[in-house]
Structures are given as C-alpha cells and as structure tokens.
Design a protein around this motif. Structure first.
Motif, PDB file in Angstrom:
ATOM      1  N   ARG A 110       2.272   1.603  -3.468  1.00 24.88           N
ATOM      2  CA  ARG A 110       1.253   2.043  -4.501  1.00 24.88           C
ATOM      3  C   ARG A 110       1.168   3.515  -4.252  1.00 24.88           C
ATOM      4  O   ARG A 110       1.034   4.431  -5.087  1.00 24.88           O
ATOM      5  CB  ARG A 110       0.063   1.382  -4.456  1.00 24.88           C
ATOM      6  N   GLN A 111       0.995   3.988  -2.799  1.00 27.86           N
ATOM      7  CA  GLN A 111       0.787   5.297  -2.460  1.00 27.86           C
ATOM      8  C   GLN A 111       1.846   6.190  -3.129  1.00 27.86           C
ATOM      9  O   GLN A 111       1.641   7.277  -3.707  1.00 27.86           O
ATOM     10  CB  GLN A 111       0.540   5.682  -1.284  1.00 27.86           C
ATOM     11  N   GLN A 132       4.019   5.555  -5.408  1.00 26.52           N
ATOM     12  CA  GLN A 132       3.951   5.655  -6.896  1.00 26.52           C
ATOM     13  C   GLN A 132       3.238   6.477  -7.448  1.00 26.52           C
ATOM     14  O   GLN A 132       3.283   7.228  -8.409  1.00 26.52           O
ATOM     15  CB  GLN A 132       3.806   4.360  -7.434  1.00 26.52           C
ATOM     16  N   GLU A 133       1.847   6.458  -6.968  1.00 29.70           N
ATOM     17  CA  GLU A 133       0.724   7.425  -7.201  1.00 29.70           C
ATOM     18  C   GLU A 133       1.213   8.867  -7.026  1.00 29.70           C
ATOM     19  O   GLU A 133       0.781   9.699  -7.825  1.00 29.70           O
ATOM     20  CB  GLU A 133      -0.655   7.127  -6.355  1.00 29.70           C
ATOM     21  N   GLY A 134       1.585   9.241  -5.823  1.00 26.08           N
ATOM     22  CA  GLY A 134       2.060  10.532  -5.452  1.00 26.08           C
ATOM     23  C   GLY A 134       3.085  10.812  -6.530  1.00 26.08           C
ATOM     24  O   GLY A 134       3.091  12.272  -7.060  1.00 26.08           O
ATOM     25  N   CYS A 174       3.542   9.677  -9.630  1.00 23.71           N
ATOM     26  CA  CYS A 174       2.691  10.136 -10.900  1.00 23.71           C
ATOM     27  C   CYS A 174       2.187  11.504 -10.731  1.00 23.71           C
ATOM     28  O   CYS A 174       2.088  12.091 -11.609  1.00 23.71           O
ATOM     29  CB  CYS A 174       1.955   9.170 -10.941  1.00 23.71           C
ATOM     30  N   ARG A 175       1.540  11.780  -9.596  1.00 20.28           N
ATOM     31  CA  ARG A 175       0.920  13.184  -9.686  1.00 20.28           C
ATOM     32  C   ARG A 175       1.878  14.283  -9.698  1.00 20.28           C
ATOM     33  O   ARG A 175       1.545  15.159 -10.406  1.00 20.28           O
ATOM     34  CB  ARG A 175       0.007  13.144  -8.401  1.00 20.28           C
ATOM     35  N   ARG A 219       5.637   1.760 -15.989  1.00 24.03           N
ATOM     36  CA  ARG A 219       4.702   1.126 -15.140  1.00 24.03           C
ATOM     37  C   ARG A 219       5.693  -0.153 -14.882  1.00 24.03           C
ATOM     38  O   ARG A 219       6.687  -0.337 -15.163  1.00 24.03           O
ATOM     39  CB  ARG A 219       3.673   0.846 -15.833  1.00 24.03           C
ATOM     40  N   GLN A 238       0.852  -1.113   0.075  1.00 20.51           N
ATOM     41  CA  GLN A 238      -0.224   0.120  -0.158  1.00 20.51           C
ATOM     42  C   GLN A 238       0.903   1.180   0.021  1.00 20.51           C
ATOM     43  O   GLN A 238       0.692   2.022  -0.688  1.00 20.51           O
ATOM     44  CB  GLN A 238      -0.761  -0.024   1.105  1.00 20.51           C
TER      45      GLN A 238
END
Length: 489
Positions: A135-136, A138-140, A142-143, A274, A132
């Motif tokens: 993922r967080q 990586q999402e951050g 990407c943002r 990715r 988790q």
C-alpha cells in the motif's frame, strides 16, 4: 523351531539344558532382570523392530541347577501349548511402552501445534507487513505519478503557449513574405512601363532621337526599380529561410507537445489504475527491462531547449519583419519620387500625328470583326460535329449488335452494306468537319496574333508620333505598386 505366540528371544524357547541341582535352593535370591531394549521413535513413526516388547528381552542371572535334588527337566520347561490366560501375559508392548508412546505422541502434537501456531503468527505478520509495504509503495507511486502529471502539464502549457506565439509569428512572417513578393511582382508593371517607354522612344526618327531628360529619367527609373525588386526578393528569400527555421522549431515543439500528450495520457491511465481495474494483467519480466533514455533533468532540459530555440527564432523573425517594413517604406518613397520626376519630364515633350494612327485603328477594327466571325464559325462547326456524332453512334451500335447474329445469320446483306457505308460516310464527314474546325481555330489564332501585332504597332506609332501623351503618359497615370508597397489592400 518357534512356538506359536512366543518369541525366539524367550528363555523357554532355547535348547534343552541340564540343571546341575535337583532342586532350587530355598534361600536363593530372585534373579536380577536387566533391560536390553529401549523403544524410541519420533512422534508418528515406528521402527521395524518396535513391535518387540521389553518384557521379552530380559536376561536372567540364575545359576544352573545340579543333578541331585533338582526337579526334572519337565518341571522347569513350559508346556508346548500355552493356555489363553498365559498368552495374554506375553503381548507385544508393556505399559511403560504404552505410556511412553502416548507421552511422545502428546509432546509431538504439542510441538507441531506450537510450530504451526508460530508459523501462522509469522505468516499473518508477514502478510500484514507486505500488505502495508505494498500500500505504501502504491501510494508513493500514485504521488510520484501525480507529481509527474503536474510536471507534464506545466511543460505542456509552456510548450503550447510558445507554440501559439510561434504560430502567430509564422503567420506574420508569411504575411510579410507575401507583401514583399507581391511588391516585387508589382514592380514588374512600372518596370515594364518604363522599359516599354524606352523601347518606344527608340523608334523616334530625326531630331526626336535626342538624349533628353525624359530618357535620362526613364533609365534612372528602370535601374531603381530593378534595384528595389532585387532587394525585396533577397529579403523575401531571407524571410523564407527564417520561416523554414521557424517551422523546424514549430515541428520540434509540436513533436514534444505530442509526446507530452501521449505521456500524459499513459500516466493518467497508470494513475487511475487500481487493484480492481479490468485492464490489469501480468507482464512477467517487464520490471527487468529498462527502456528509458533520459532522466528528469535531461527531460526538462530538452523541453527548455526547444522553448529557448523557439524564442530565438521569434526574435530573429521580429527583426526581419521590422527590416522588411522599413525597406518597403523606404523603397516606396524612392520609387514614387522617381516616378513623379519622370512624369514631369514626359509632360514637357508632347506631339501628335493622326494619319497612321487612324489607319491602324481602322485595320484593328476590321480584324476584330473577322475574329468575331471566326468565333461564330467555330461555334457552328462544333455544333455540327456534335450533331453528326449521334448518327455515327447509332450506325456503329447497329453494326456491333448485328455482329452477334448466330451462325449463318451473319450475312452481308443490304442492311449490313448500308450500315457500313453509312458509318464510313459519317466518319469521313466528321473528319472533314474536324479538319475545318482546326483550320478555323488556327485562323482565329492567326487573327488574334494579327490583332496583337496591330495593337503593338498602333502603340508604337502612337508613342512615336505622339511621343508621350497618347502612349507613355496614358500608361503612367498611376503607380500600380504603390498601394501594395505601403501595405494597403
């Protein structure tokens, strides 16, 4: 000596002892047994002496027997060879040891299962938490990369818009610079005309050598043209310096825009990466390397400073272009006014003489005829030289081929002698024709120079004899630089 199947700690394996009683007392209590061995080991492990059972480590408190009434030593001592059933009674472990060992094994297995279950649960929770967190992160990332791409796109659009405007301004400056340079060069024509008029008027004789209004206007025109030419060249130099500054700003914008494009390409590539991408790999220790040189504030300030610098350069360029337009218009009006005044002054003084003019024109016509004949002679000589080159090539090729004859075949025979003689003769002929061609060309140049001198003398004579009409006014019919100065093509 140790008996087979017995232990040294057994009571019957000790040395023979005498008994103080012949027989055992009937009312004596049973001997008290004390345990001296407690087997203990961790689950799955046994000590070296764990094989010894507790049955064989019991101490008896029986009192020694007396001699009278006691049975003999043979009655209390066991037999040397034990029967099979009796040997079974003296195994290594007791039931208590067996039960205790099994209980320890079970408890150890349960403890191991409990510890493994806890470790498995903790590992699953740890993996879930880390998944988790990953993922967080990586999402951050990407943002953040998306926001960064948005910022880069914004500054790219600003830089591209400013670069386009700067390029347009540079083209306008180049146009103005060319107009000024062309105008300054075009002034050479009326300046040369005015100077030539002054020069020709100095050739006058007698009472014609007066300081009249024509000469005064010519001198004023020369001074004005030189002053206008100097102002235009100075302004053109200023514009050239400004163009260099604009190009420096342009290069800064292009370099910044190129860096932005490279960074955008890299960030888009990073944004599109990715976990299933093919181009990912390990780069150990790269996170410890900090190659950054700016922060977002200084990064944005750098592009903002480039844009502001470009805007300042464009503002300076606009001021210079307006100054150039005003200067061109003002100088054009001044020169045209002076040109008109000089022409009006020329119109008041005209005279003619035709004798020398006709002689000079006749001589000039003969010179032109001679020039035409010399050009034809040069053409014929060149054709003759070209025609003689091929026989020379043939003779030399034959000579070169005959030099490859083997051994004694390299004979200086009649063909060889004739070929050598032919090559020398043709070569001498070519040298003579080329010398004559150079002489004819020199003569043509001399004739051309003579023609120029005759034309110059004819112009001087025409200007001297005809004063203004035949020479000066014919050169001053138009003002050649006026269309360029006012910006027309």
């Amino acid at each position: 000596m140790e008996f087979l199947g017995t232990s040294q700690t057994a009571s019957y394996c000790g040395p023979k002892k005498g008994c103080g009683f012949s027989t055992l007392p009937p009312a004596v209590r049973a001997p008290e047994i004390q345990e001296c061995y407690q087997p203990y080991y961790l689950p799955g492990y046994r000590y070296l002496n764990s094989w010894r059972p507790s049955l064989f480590c019991k101490i008896s408190n029986a009192q020694p027997c007396g001699d009278d009434g006691a049975p003999g030593p043979s009655a209390l001592r066991p037999a040397t060879v034990l029967p099979a059933l009796r040997s079974a009674l003296f195994c290594r472990y007791s039931p208590r040891d067996w039960d205790k060992s099994n209980d320890l094994q079970i408890r150890g297995a349960e403890a191991s299962r409990l510890w493994a279950s806890r470790l498995t649960g903790d590992s699953m929770r740890l993996m879930q938490d880390k998944d988790q967190l990953t993922r967080q992160m990586q999402e951050g990332t990407c943002r953040n990369l998306g926001q960064r791409l948005s910022d880069i796109g914004f500054w790219k659009s600003e830089l591209g818009h400013e670069l386009e405007r700067l390029l347009t301004e540079n083209r306008s400056m180049e146009t103005v610079k060319r107009r000024l340079e062309c105008a300054a060069e075009e002034i050479n024509c009326p300046l040369q005309v005015a100077l030539e008029c002054l020069y020709h008027r100095e050739k006058r004789t007698g009472v014609d050598l007066v300081h009249d209004s024509v000469e005064k206007n010519l001198i004023q025109e020369v001074d004005l043209l030189k002053c206008c030419q100097e102002q235009m060249r100075n302004l053109a130099q200023r514009i050239d310096i400004q163009i260099q500054d604009n190009r420096d700003a342009q290069h800064a914008l292009e370099r910044d825009l190129e860096d932005k494009s490279s960074a955008q390409f890299i960030d888009e590539k990073c944004f599109n990466l990715r976990n299933t991408s093919d181009c990912i790999s390990f780069f150990h220790g790269v996170e410890k390397v900090d190659g950054t040189v700016t922060v977002p504030e200084t990064w944005a300030k750098f592009s903002n400073d480039n844009i502001r610098h470009s805007q300042n350069m464009r503002a300076n360029s606009i001021r210079l272009r307006e100054e150039a337009e005003n200067l061109i218009e003002t100088l054009s009006d001044q020169m045209w006014k002076q040109f008109t005044d000089t022409n009006l002054a020329f119109s008041a003084r005209i005279s003619e003489v035709t004798d020398m003019k006709n002689k000079l024109q006749t001589q000039l016509a003969k010179t032109l005829q001679e020039i035409f004949q010399a050009e034809n002679t040069i053409m014929l000589l060149e054709r003759s030289i070209t025609a003689k080159e091929y026989p020379l090539k043939v003779a030399q090729t034959r000579l070169e081929s005959r030099t490859r004859r083997p051994n004694v075949e390299l004979c200086r025979d009649i063909p060889q002698f004739k070929l050598v003689n032919e090559a020398f003769t043709i070569n001498d002929t070519l040298q003579t024709l080329r010398l004559r061609l150079r002489e004819t060309q020199d003569m043509l140049q001399l004739l051309l120079m003579t023609k120029c001198r005759l034309e110059h003398e004819l112009a001087i004579k025409v200007n001297t004899l005809c004063i203004d009409k035949e020479k000066c006014m014919s050169m001053r019919k138009t003002f050649p630089c006026t269309p360029r100065l006012v910006g027309y093509t």
